[in-house]
Design a protein around this motif. Structure first.
Motif, PDB file in Angstrom:
ATOM      1  N   ASP A  87       0.806  -1.224   0.000  1.00  0.00           N
ATOM      2  CA  ASP A  87       0.000   0.000   0.000  1.00  0.00           C
ATOM      3  C   ASP A  87       0.842   1.279   0.000  1.00  0.00           C
ATOM      4  OD1 ASP A  87       0.789   0.334   2.653  1.00  0.00           O
ATOM      5  OD2 ASP A  87      -1.221   0.256   3.488  1.00  0.00           O
ATOM      6  N   ASP A  88       2.155   1.171   0.184  1.00  0.00           N
ATOM      7  CA  ASP A  88       3.018   2.347   0.015  1.00  0.00           C
ATOM      8  C   ASP A  88       2.888   2.913  -1.402  1.00  0.00           C
ATOM      9  OD1 ASP A  88       3.954   2.070   2.587  1.00  0.00           O
ATOM     10  OD2 ASP A  88       5.797   1.051   2.018  1.00  0.00           O
ATOM     11  N   MET A  89       2.608   2.025  -2.350  1.00  0.00           N
ATOM     12  CA  MET A  89       2.532   2.416  -3.758  1.00  0.00           C
ATOM     13  C   MET A  89       1.284   3.238  -4.086  1.00  0.00           C
ATOM     14  SD  MET A  89       5.165   0.964  -5.398  1.00  0.00           S
ATOM     15  CE  MET A  89       6.132  -0.521  -5.531  1.00  0.00           C
ATOM     16  N   LEU A  90       0.336   3.296  -3.170  1.00  0.00           N
ATOM     17  CA  LEU A  90      -0.888   4.045  -3.442  1.00  0.00           C
ATOM     18  C   LEU A  90      -0.602   5.509  -3.743  1.00  0.00           C
ATOM     19  CD1 LEU A  90      -3.242   2.545  -0.673  1.00  0.00           C
ATOM     20  CD2 LEU A  90      -3.222   1.991  -3.123  1.00  0.00           C
ATOM     21  N   GLN A  91       0.500   6.018  -3.231  1.00  0.00           N
ATOM     22  CA  GLN A  91       0.871   7.415  -3.476  1.00  0.00           C
ATOM     23  C   GLN A  91       1.184   7.687  -4.951  1.00  0.00           C
ATOM     24  OE1 GLN A  91       5.233   8.255  -2.086  1.00  0.00           O
ATOM     25  NE2 GLN A  91       4.507   6.537  -0.849  1.00  0.00           N
TER      26      GLN A  91
ATOM     27  N   TYR B  65     -10.776   6.678  -0.103  1.00  0.00           N
ATOM     28  CA  TYR B  65     -10.067   7.375   0.983  1.00  0.00           C
ATOM     29  C   TYR B  65     -10.441   8.855   1.112  1.00  0.00           C
ATOM     30  CZ  TYR B  65      -7.105   3.218   1.181  1.00  0.00           C
ATOM     31  OH  TYR B  65      -6.643   1.931   1.308  1.00  0.00           O
ATOM     32  N   GLU B  66     -11.074   9.408   0.068  1.00  0.00           N
ATOM     33  CA  GLU B  66     -11.521  10.807   0.067  1.00  0.00           C
ATOM     34  C   GLU B  66     -10.361  11.788   0.221  1.00  0.00           C
ATOM     35  OE1 GLU B  66     -14.558  10.853   3.100  1.00  0.00           O
ATOM     36  OE2 GLU B  66     -16.091  10.240   1.653  1.00  0.00           O
TER      37      GLU B  66
ATOM     38  N   GLU C 279      -1.445  12.656  -1.201  1.00  0.00           N
ATOM     39  CA  GLU C 279      -1.670  12.872   0.231  1.00  0.00           C
ATOM     40  C   GLU C 279      -1.461  11.600   1.062  1.00  0.00           C
ATOM     41  OE1 GLU C 279      -4.905  16.219   1.069  1.00  0.00           O
ATOM     42  OE2 GLU C 279      -5.607  14.821  -0.484  1.00  0.00           O
ATOM     43  N   TRP C 280      -1.368  10.462   0.383  1.00  0.00           N
ATOM     44  CA  TRP C 280      -1.117   9.213   1.097  1.00  0.00           C
ATOM     45  C   TRP C 280       0.231   9.266   1.827  1.00  0.00           C
ATOM     46  CZ3 TRP C 280      -4.097   5.662   2.886  1.00  0.00           C
ATOM     47  CH2 TRP C 280      -3.593   4.413   3.260  1.00  0.00           C
ATOM     48  N   VAL C 281       1.170  10.019   1.281  1.00  0.00           N
ATOM     49  CA  VAL C 281       2.470  10.202   1.948  1.00  0.00           C
ATOM     50  C   VAL C 281       2.260  10.826   3.319  1.00  0.00           C
ATOM     51  CG1 VAL C 281       4.723  11.350   1.841  1.00  0.00           C
ATOM     52  CG2 VAL C 281       3.705  10.424  -0.246  1.00  0.00           C
ATOM     53  N   SER C 282       1.408  11.830   3.395  1.00  0.00           N
ATOM     54  CA  SER C 282       1.137  12.499   4.674  1.00  0.00           C
ATOM     55  C   SER C 282       0.459  11.552   5.664  1.00  0.00           C
ATOM     56  CB  SER C 282       0.253  13.729   4.448  1.00  0.00           C
ATOM     57  OG  SER C 282       0.905  14.661   3.616  1.00  0.00           O
ATOM     58  N   VAL C 283      -0.407  10.689   5.143  1.00  0.00           N
ATOM     59  CA  VAL C 283      -1.054   9.691   6.013  1.00  0.00           C
ATOM     60  C   VAL C 283      -0.003   8.804   6.655  1.00  0.00           C
ATOM     61  CG1 VAL C 283      -2.591   7.676   6.075  1.00  0.00           C
ATOM     62  CG2 VAL C 283      -3.198   9.670   4.685  1.00  0.00           C
ATOM     63  N   LYS C 284       0.947   8.327   5.854  1.00  0.00           N
ATOM     64  CA  LYS C 284       2.011   7.454   6.352  1.00  0.00           C
ATOM     65  C   LYS C 284       2.954   8.208   7.302  1.00  0.00           C
ATOM     66  CE  LYS C 284       1.354   3.426   4.280  1.00  0.00           C
ATOM     67  NZ  LYS C 284       1.325   2.143   5.003  1.00  0.00           N
ATOM     68  N   GLN C 285       3.176   9.480   7.014  1.00  0.00           N
ATOM     69  CA  GLN C 285       4.012  10.279   7.911  1.00  0.00           C
ATOM     70  C   GLN C 285       3.413  10.356   9.310  1.00  0.00           C
ATOM     71  OE1 GLN C 285       4.639  13.615   4.650  1.00  0.00           O
ATOM     72  NE2 GLN C 285       5.672  14.200   6.536  1.00  0.00           N
ATOM     73  N   ILE C 286       2.118  10.561   9.351  1.00  0.00           N
ATOM     74  CA  ILE C 286       1.427  10.737  10.641  1.00  0.00           C
ATOM     75  C   ILE C 286       1.212   9.396  11.340  1.00  0.00           C
ATOM     76  CG2 ILE C 286      -0.716  11.494  11.741  1.00  0.00           C
ATOM     77  CD1 ILE C 286      -0.976  13.534   9.374  1.00  0.00           C
ATOM     78  N   ALA C 287       0.703   8.409  10.603  1.00  0.00           N
ATOM     79  CA  ALA C 287       0.334   7.122  11.204  1.00  0.00           C
ATOM     80  C   ALA C 287       1.503   6.157  11.330  1.00  0.00           C
ATOM     81  CB  ALA C 287      -0.781   6.475  10.386  1.00  0.00           C
TER      82      ALA C 287
ATOM     83  N   GLN D 213      10.991  11.355   4.776  1.00  0.00           N
ATOM     84  CA  GLN D 213      12.103  10.790   4.002  1.00  0.00           C
ATOM     85  C   GLN D 213      12.028   9.260   3.931  1.00  0.00           C
ATOM     86  OE1 GLN D 213      15.874  11.631   6.092  1.00  0.00           O
ATOM     87  NE2 GLN D 213      14.689  11.730   7.980  1.00  0.00           N
ATOM     88  N   LEU D 214      11.318   8.646   4.883  1.00  0.00           N
ATOM     89  CA  LEU D 214      11.192   7.197   4.915  1.00  0.00           C
ATOM     90  C   LEU D 214      10.041   6.682   4.062  1.00  0.00           C
ATOM     91  CD1 LEU D 214      11.674   6.710   8.761  1.00  0.00           C
ATOM     92  CD2 LEU D 214      13.316   6.035   6.990  1.00  0.00           C
ATOM     93  N   VAL D 215       8.958   7.458   3.983  1.00  0.00           N
ATOM     94  CA  VAL D 215       7.735   6.949   3.343  1.00  0.00           C
ATOM     95  C   VAL D 215       7.489   7.504   1.936  1.00  0.00           C
ATOM     96  CG1 VAL D 215       6.637   6.512   5.560  1.00  0.00           C
ATOM     97  CG2 VAL D 215       6.254   8.713   4.439  1.00  0.00           C
ATOM     98  N   ALA D 216       8.084   8.650   1.614  1.00  0.00           N
ATOM     99  CA  ALA D 216       7.875   9.224   0.281  1.00  0.00           C
ATOM    100  C   ALA D 216       8.725   8.465  -0.742  1.00  0.00           C
ATOM    101  CB  ALA D 216       8.239  10.709   0.278  1.00  0.00           C
ATOM    102  N   LEU D 217       8.123   8.177  -1.885  1.00  0.00           N
ATOM    103  CA  LEU D 217       8.817   7.450  -2.954  1.00  0.00           C
ATOM    104  C   LEU D 217       9.088   8.364  -4.140  1.00  0.00           C
ATOM    105  CD1 LEU D 217       6.642   4.182  -2.924  1.00  0.00           C
ATOM    106  CD2 LEU D 217       8.908   4.486  -1.919  1.00  0.00           C
TER     107      LEU D 217
END
Length: 280
Positions: free
Chosen positions: A139-143, A168-169, A174-182, A230-234
């Protein structure tokens, strides 16, 4: 041009868990069989003009900044399970280094310190004019859905940006921001305590009251959230562009490979013709 980008480690892991016990004359072949079988299934679904394979590096740039990165994956394995996985990893390497090049798939990419995800993302950003299908369940690829499609073999579904927005609305970037927070529990990336993906999305959409403790906790953890980017953004910084070669699928060599490893299912007449058409 329709391109199929294969998250090869994903297909190998999936093969280990489904057909990993197969062997021929005492030689383990389950990962090989599962990989080729799933590759055929994916090619049927996508009907690509070309196929590229990307692989994870054993070394990790991410571990340099987060030493615990993916460490949980090694926990709770028995000695027997460790030996089984070591044997499976030999087949991973065999596919990458020997088998795929042998049968004419010349676009096998790996970069020291980087993951399959990074290489896929780099290709997606470098080739905006192509119609790209990513084969993965990560699901990282969703971004990347604003620039590509994702085919998830486990669900037999092709996802696009409209599907993502409907579910996801928010937009795919914005999925990157979701991963950053969660954070990401499977990769051992810590997020804001008590905040999962649904709550992170609620925060990003502005649907969370500013007076709640959760909202305040997110605001107070800005340093962690910024660090996680830096860890979650592709792709991860430093990923190099992929230099492609022409694929030259060799049906004769493919059949020899199947004979050598007892993969007789693919040597049946009906299957041979189908494979020839898919990979020509």
């Amino acid at each position: 041009m329709k391109v199929m980008l294969v998250d090869s480690n994903y297909l190998c892991y999936k093969s280990k868990l489904t057909t990993g016990n197969l062997e021929y004359n005492g030689v383990p072949t389950g990962v090989m069989f599962g990989f080729i079988s799933q590759l055929i299934t994916c090619a049927k679904k996508v009907q690509p003009d070309k196929i590229l394979f990307t692989w994870d590096s054993k070394k990790s740039e991410r571990k340099k900044i987060l030493p615990c990165y993916k460490e949980k994956r090694k926990d709770n394995q028995t000695e027997e399970e460790k030996r089984e996985w070591e044997e499976a990893f030999k087949q991973f390497k065999q596919l990458q280094k020997e088998i795929l090049p042998r049968i004419g798939f010349n676009n096998n990419f790996i970069q020291t310190g980087y993951e399959s995800d990074d290489l896929i993302a780099k290709y997606v950003f470098d080739n905006s004019s192509e119609q790209i299908y990513i084969v993965t369940a990560d699901d990282d690829m969703l971004q990347l859905l604003h620039r590509a499609y994702i085919f998830n073999p486990a669900k037999d579904k092709i996802l696009d940006k409209n599907h993502f927005i409907e579910n996801y609305e928010i937009t795919p970037p914005e999925w990157v921001s979701v991963k950053q927070i969660a954070g990401c529990s499977s990769d051992n990336i810590p997020g804001v305590q008590g905040v999962g993906e649904k709550t992170a999305i609620k925060y990003l959409k502005g649907d969370m009251k500013k007076t709640t403790k959760t909202y305040q906790r997110i605001k107070e953890n800005r340093e962690l959230i910024d660090f996680n980017k830096q860890l979650v953004a592709l792709p991860f910084e430093g990923t190099k562009s992929l230099k492609e070669k022409e694929n030259e699928f060799d049906m004769r060599e493919f059949l020899r490979f199947c004979r050598d490893y007892g993969l007789n299912h693919f040597r049946k007449d009906d299957n041979k013709e189908q494979i020839r058409q898919l990979f020509k």
